[in-house]
Design a protein around this motif. Structure first.
Motif, PDB file in Angstrom:
ATOM      1  N   GLU A 132      30.341  45.353  53.938  1.00 24.38           N
ATOM      2  CA  GLU A 132      30.769  43.980  53.660  1.00 24.38           C
ATOM      3  C   GLU A 132      31.007  43.250  54.978  1.00 24.38           C
ATOM      4  OE1 GLU A 132      31.183  41.721  51.071  1.00 24.38           O
ATOM      5  OE2 GLU A 132      31.753  40.480  52.792  1.00 24.38           O
TER       6      GLU A 132
ATOM      7  N   ARG B  88      33.277  35.359  51.279  1.00 29.38           N
ATOM      8  CA  ARG B  88      32.871  36.268  52.351  1.00 29.38           C
ATOM      9  C   ARG B  88      34.067  37.165  52.657  1.00 29.38           C
ATOM     10  NH1 ARG B  88      33.349  34.322  57.980  1.00 29.38           N
ATOM     11  NH2 ARG B  88      35.381  35.052  57.354  1.00 29.38           N
ATOM     12  N   CYS B  89      34.232  38.196  51.857  1.00 24.90           N
ATOM     13  CA  CYS B  89      35.371  39.094  51.966  1.00 24.90           C
ATOM     14  C   CYS B  89      35.094  40.246  51.010  1.00 24.90           C
ATOM     15  CB  CYS B  89      36.666  38.377  51.552  1.00 24.90           C
ATOM     16  SG  CYS B  89      36.576  37.632  49.907  1.00 24.90           S
TER      17      CYS B  89
ATOM     18  N   GLY C 245      35.002  42.044  47.788  1.00 28.79           N
ATOM     19  CA  GLY C 245      35.029  41.415  46.462  1.00 28.79           C
ATOM     20  C   GLY C 245      34.129  40.196  46.396  1.00 28.79           C
TER      21      GLY C 245
ATOM     22  N   THR D 271      33.815  36.961  43.897  1.00 24.93           N
ATOM     23  CA  THR D 271      34.702  37.258  42.754  1.00 24.93           C
ATOM     24  C   THR D 271      36.173  37.267  43.194  1.00 24.93           C
ATOM     25  OG1 THR D 271      34.835  39.695  42.878  1.00 24.93           O
ATOM     26  CG2 THR D 271      32.870  38.749  41.833  1.00 24.93           C
TER      27      THR D 271
ATOM     28  N   ALA E 213      22.910  43.481  47.889  1.00 26.17           N
ATOM     29  CA  ALA E 213      23.773  42.641  47.048  1.00 26.17           C
ATOM     30  C   ALA E 213      24.587  41.700  47.931  1.00 26.17           C
ATOM     31  CB  ALA E 213      24.690  43.520  46.197  1.00 26.17           C
ATOM     32  N   ALA E 214      23.902  41.050  48.870  1.00 22.45           N
ATOM     33  CA  ALA E 214      24.586  40.173  49.831  1.00 22.45           C
ATOM     34  C   ALA E 214      24.656  38.738  49.316  1.00 22.45           C
ATOM     35  CB  ALA E 214      23.899  40.249  51.186  1.00 22.45           C
TER      36      ALA E 214
ATOM     37  N   GLY F  88      22.603  35.430  51.370  1.00 21.85           N
ATOM     38  CA  GLY F  88      22.628  36.605  52.238  1.00 21.85           C
ATOM     39  C   GLY F  88      21.501  37.586  51.966  1.00 21.85           C
TER      40      GLY F  88
ATOM     41  N   ARG G   3      15.016  38.644  57.808  1.00 23.22           N
ATOM     42  CA  ARG G   3      15.272  39.240  59.137  1.00 23.22           C
ATOM     43  C   ARG G   3      14.542  40.571  59.295  1.00 23.22           C
ATOM     44  NH1 ARG G   3      20.737  37.448  58.419  1.00 23.22           N
ATOM     45  NH2 ARG G   3      21.385  39.504  57.711  1.00 23.22           N
TER      46      ARG G   3
ATOM     47  N   ASN H 178      28.284  29.351  34.083  1.00 22.36           N
ATOM     48  CA  ASN H 178      28.872  30.011  35.247  1.00 22.36           C
ATOM     49  C   ASN H 178      28.313  31.442  35.316  1.00 22.36           C
ATOM     50  OD1 ASN H 178      30.361  27.939  33.920  1.00 22.36           O
ATOM     51  ND2 ASN H 178      31.885  28.133  35.506  1.00 22.36           N
TER      52      ASN H 178
HETATM   53  C1  LIG Z   1      35.198  29.091  44.537  1.00 24.58           C
HETATM   54  C2  LIG Z   1      34.271  29.738  43.563  1.00 24.58           C
HETATM   55  C3  LIG Z   1      34.528  29.643  42.204  1.00 24.58           C
HETATM   56  C4  LIG Z   1      33.667  30.248  41.287  1.00 24.58           C
HETATM   57  N1  LIG Z   1      34.014  30.251  39.971  1.00 24.58           N
HETATM   58  C5  LIG Z   1      33.245  30.942  39.088  1.00 24.58           C
HETATM   59  C6  LIG Z   1      33.656  31.083  37.737  1.00 24.58           C
HETATM   60  O1  LIG Z   1      34.726  30.634  37.350  1.00 24.58           O
HETATM   61  N2  LIG Z   1      32.826  31.751  36.888  1.00 24.58           N
HETATM   62  C7  LIG Z   1      31.624  32.279  37.297  1.00 24.58           C
HETATM   63  O2  LIG Z   1      30.902  32.825  36.464  1.00 24.58           O
HETATM   64  N3  LIG Z   1      31.243  32.178  38.574  1.00 24.58           N
HETATM   65  C8  LIG Z   1      32.025  31.565  39.483  1.00 24.58           C
HETATM   66  N4  LIG Z   1      31.666  31.528  40.799  1.00 24.58           N
HETATM   67  C9  LIG Z   1      30.385  32.157  41.195  1.00 24.58           C
HETATM   68  C10 LIG Z   1      30.400  33.683  41.138  1.00 24.58           C
HETATM   69  O3  LIG Z   1      31.559  34.195  41.707  1.00 24.58           O
HETATM   70  C11 LIG Z   1      29.137  34.174  41.836  1.00 24.58           C
HETATM   71  O4  LIG Z   1      28.021  33.686  41.119  1.00 24.58           O
HETATM   72  C12 LIG Z   1      29.016  35.683  41.917  1.00 24.58           C
HETATM   73  O5  LIG Z   1      30.132  36.271  42.527  1.00 24.58           O
HETATM   74  C13 LIG Z   1      27.755  36.023  42.708  1.00 24.58           C
HETATM   75  O6  LIG Z   1      27.670  37.412  42.898  1.00 24.58           O
HETATM   76  P1  LIG Z   1      26.786  38.018  44.063  1.00 24.58           P
HETATM   77  O7  LIG Z   1      26.935  39.490  44.024  1.00 24.58           O
HETATM   78  O8  LIG Z   1      25.429  37.435  43.972  1.00 24.58           O
HETATM   79  O9  LIG Z   1      27.386  37.419  45.429  1.00 24.58           O
HETATM   80  P2  LIG Z   1      28.860  37.377  46.011  1.00 24.58           P
HETATM   81  O10 LIG Z   1      29.862  37.664  44.942  1.00 24.58           O
HETATM   82  O11 LIG Z   1      28.985  36.095  46.734  1.00 24.58           O
HETATM   83  O12 LIG Z   1      28.909  38.594  47.038  1.00 24.58           O
HETATM   84  C14 LIG Z   1      28.063  38.684  48.161  1.00 24.58           C
HETATM   85  C15 LIG Z   1      28.810  39.419  49.270  1.00 24.58           C
HETATM   86  O13 LIG Z   1      27.879  39.805  50.265  1.00 24.58           O
HETATM   87  C16 LIG Z   1      28.479  39.633  51.536  1.00 24.58           C
HETATM   88  N5  LIG Z   1      27.406  39.518  52.538  1.00 24.58           N
HETATM   89  C17 LIG Z   1      26.572  38.467  52.731  1.00 24.58           C
HETATM   90  N6  LIG Z   1      25.721  38.738  53.736  1.00 24.58           N
HETATM   91  C18 LIG Z   1      26.022  39.987  54.171  1.00 24.58           C
HETATM   92  C19 LIG Z   1      25.493  40.821  55.184  1.00 24.58           C
HETATM   93  N7  LIG Z   1      24.454  40.459  55.942  1.00 24.58           N
HETATM   94  N8  LIG Z   1      26.056  42.043  55.373  1.00 24.58           N
HETATM   95  C20 LIG Z   1      27.101  42.458  54.625  1.00 24.58           C
HETATM   96  N9  LIG Z   1      27.647  41.694  53.646  1.00 24.58           N
HETATM   97  C21 LIG Z   1      27.103  40.485  53.422  1.00 24.58           C
HETATM   98  C22 LIG Z   1      29.299  38.389  51.378  1.00 24.58           C
HETATM   99  O14 LIG Z   1      30.286  38.319  52.390  1.00 24.58           O
HETATM  100  C23 LIG Z   1      29.861  38.569  49.978  1.00 24.58           C
HETATM  101  O15 LIG Z   1      31.082  39.249  50.011  1.00 24.58           O
HETATM  102  C24 LIG Z   1      32.497  30.937  41.746  1.00 24.58           C
HETATM  103  C25 LIG Z   1      32.244  31.027  43.110  1.00 24.58           C
HETATM  104  C26 LIG Z   1      33.123  30.450  44.025  1.00 24.58           C
HETATM  105  C27 LIG Z   1      32.833  30.590  45.491  1.00 24.58           C
END
Ligand SMILES: Cc1cc2nc3c(=O)[nH]c(=O)nc-3n(C[C@H](O)[C@H](O)[C@H](O)COP(=O)(O)OP(=O)(O)OC[C@H]3O[C@@H](n4cnc5c(N)ncnc54)[C@H](O)[C@@H]3O)c2cc1C
Length: 536
Positions: free
Chosen positions: A59, A100-101, A103, A106, A265-266, A270, A277, A507
């Motif tokens: 992460e 970006r943390c 979790g 989420t 899963a970035a 990302g 890259r 969402n």
């Molecule tokens: C403020 C906010 C409110 C939201 N509210 C809702 C809601 O109420 N309901 C809903 O359904 N959705 C909501 N969403 C959207 C939902 O959370 C996302 O659609 C979902 O989490 C996406 O999942 P993901 O795994 O694709 O990416 P993310 O959950 O974004 O996770 C990707 C992770 O990868 C990490 N990463 C990126 N690049 C790299 C790298 N090169 N190396 C290592 N780590 C990296 C990032 O830091 C991040 O932690 C919200 C989002 C935000 C920001």
């Protein structure tokens, strides 16, 4: 006293590596590396670790947990969000919120939970060869993640910010429904966007990542995956760079991880960025294309009574009235919800400066804000955006707004103003640089009809980034197959919101959870030769 699962877990021997504190380069090995710890990475890590595989989670952001969440925007945005919650598209016309943390998003999302709408799945089956993406085939996976994450109809009392949507909608005969949320024992504080201080939100930070750690997984935080290690057509691992404690700049320290399989899963900026890259074969140039945002138009109202939109569940009511009026591939439809209100986000999103801006801020306690999520990606005039790399390798999304989307935004502004006036608004303010304010519906209608809609005039935001590594049957149209496996190299599965070939139209978090649970369970079975362990 509210417990901190990470402090307790560390005391029990959880493997937590903060790369900001490493003193030398590291090389390590696992069965599977999971890149990113958000919705997709969290589910993937738990499924794989419970199935008996040695998992390393990488992460980029920091590990922050319960005691760090102090309900303060000034702490939360720089620590927990990409680019301090000020990530912008290439022309700066859209502000993007992404976590970006540990979790990922989420940790900071607002907990609204929807299954993937059936008409979205039908479109995927007919246009992208995703034959087993039907509500029936996905049902067991939706049910599993709902059990795992406590997703249920929320029975709390909506705050006035949400209630305005219902009362205005009712007056106009517009159906408004209650949300489902992924919470257990929610205190109804309203600070979900700054990290849940009471362990109520069932984010990946609190659920799947701790479970994977309990099974022996290793969590590397402050570690950015830079490039996949590819030998021939086989992915063998990933080269990473440690980040400084503030999480913005890389250090001169490398971590090389090797594994049989890499799960990417970035997130939907990302993940395509990492593929770009890494220079993986992409003859049809699909990587990073068709990235979607649910672009959001906002309408602010000043209500006669105090709204206090910072308090209470951020989103508890919604309306799909305008989502299903036209065919899914017709004029863009939109979903209506309320936007949680906190002073920094409010102050930086609202237009104006000087005395005009100060005047708006004085009205903050009475402010009510509706948002319209536009369902992008279903019409040929809605191709989404393209993830590109800057000179330093960091990603930027080029997402041009166009007339097709502005037509939807104009209709959305009309609909929101009607609802706000029907609910008793004293005035309605479109979130637009013109700084207009209307005190009657007739004025609003006339004003919206002629409002200049163009990039950087209307303030557009997004918290839902999707696509960029689209799944599909045809390798000329997509990046990965319907199970998320890369079309052209072995040993690589994409497992996050970047998989979606269009936006979701709701969402997206539950869509990520369920689709990743199914795909990664198939992967775990393939890697172990046994059925994957269920996570609930
Ligand atoms: C403020 C906010 C409110 C939201 N509210 C809702 C809601 O109420 N309901 C809903 O359904 N959705 C909501 N969403 C959207 C939902 O959370 C996302 O659609 C979902 O989490 C996406 O999942 P993901 O795994 O694709 O990416 P993310 O959950 O974004 O996770 C990707 C992770 O990868 C990490 N990463 C990126 N690049 C790299 C790298 N090169 N190396 C290592 N780590 C990296 C990032 O830091 C991040 O932690 C919200 C989002 C935000 C920001």
């Amino acid at each position: 006293m509210i417990n901190d699962p990470y402090r307790e877990g560390a005391a029990r021997g959880w493997r937590l590596v903060d790369a900001a504190r490493l003193e030398r380069d590291v090389e390590a090995e696992a069965d599977v590396i999971v890149l990113g710890s958000g919705a997709g990475g969290g589910i993937a890590a738990e499924v794989l670790a419970k199935s008996g595989l040695r998992v390393a989670i990488v992460e980029e952001g920091p590990l922050r947990s319960t005691p760090d969440f102090r309900m303060r925007e000034a702490d939360a945005y720089p620590q927990l969000y990409q680019e301090s919650a000020a990530r912008k598209t290439a022309d700066k016309a859209i502000n993007i919120l992404q976590g970006r943390c540990v979790g990922g998003s989420t940790t900071v999302n607002w907990t609204s939970s929807f299954r993937t709408p059936p008409d979205t799945l039908a479109f995927w089956r007919s246009h992208f060869g995703l034959d087993d993406y039907s509500p029936e085939a996905l049902l067991p996976w939706f049910e599993m993640v709902e059990r795992r994450l406590g997703i249920h109809e929320w029975n709390g009392v909506p705050n006035l910010n949400n209630e305005t949507l219902r009362s205005g909608g009712q007056a106009l005969g517009i159906e408004v429904s209650g949300m489902r949320r992924n919470v257990r024992g929610c205190w109804n504080l309203g600070y979900c966007g700054m990290g849940c201080p009471t362990n109520a939100k069932q984010s990946m930070l609190l659920t799947t990542i701790p479970s994977a750690l309990e099974q022996g997984a290793t969590l590397y935080s402050h570690l950015r995956a830079e490039r996949l290690i590819v030998e021939g057509d086989q992915v063998r691992g990933v080269d990473c760079v440690a980040m400084e404690p503030a999480g913005v700049h890389p250090r001169a320290l490398r971590v090389r991880l090797r594994a049989r399989h890499v799960v990417l899963a970035a997130g939907a900026i990302g993940s395509p960025a990492l593929l770009l890259r890494s220079g993986l074969p992409d003859p049809a140039q699909r990587v990073g294309r068709r990235t979607f945002l649910h672009p959001v138009a906002l309408s602010a109202a000043v209500m006669p009574q105090v709204v206090a939109g910072h308090a209470g569940a951020p989103q508890s009511l919604y309306s799909d009235h305008y989502l299903h009026r036209d065919p899914i591939d017709g004029p863009v439809g939109f979903k209506l919800e309320s936007a949680p209100l906190h002073p920094v986000l409010f102050g930086t999103t609202l237009q104006g400066y000087g005395e005009a801006h100060a005047g708006l801020m004085r009205e903050f306690p009475h402010a009510q804000v509706l948002l319209a999520l536009l369902r992008d990606g279903f019409h040929e005039a809605s191709p989404g955006g393209t993830v590109q790399l800057r000179d330093d390798g960091t990603p930027v999304l080029d997402y041009p707004l166009n007339d097709y989307l502005f037509d939807g935004m104009r209709r959305a502004l009309q609909a929101m103003a009607e609802i706000q006036f029907a609910a008793g608004a004293r005035s309605v303010i479109p979130v637009h640089e013109a700084g207009l304010r209307w005190s009657s519906l007739a004025e609003a209608r006339a004003g919206i009809a002629t409002l200049l809609l163009q990039p950087l005039a209307l303030r557009v935001v997004s918290a839902h980034v999707m696509g960029g590594c689209a799944m599909g049957k045809d390798a000329a149209q997509s990046v990965v197959d319907p199970r998320g496996r890369h079309h052209r190299v072995r040993g690589l599965t994409v497992a996050d919101g970047s998989l979606f070939p269009t936006s979701i139209g709701a969402n997206p978090q539950e869509s990520v959870y369920a689709i990743v649970a199914r795909n990664v369970s198939a992967l775990a079975a393939e890697l172990t030769g046994r059925p994957a362990a269920p996570i609930a």
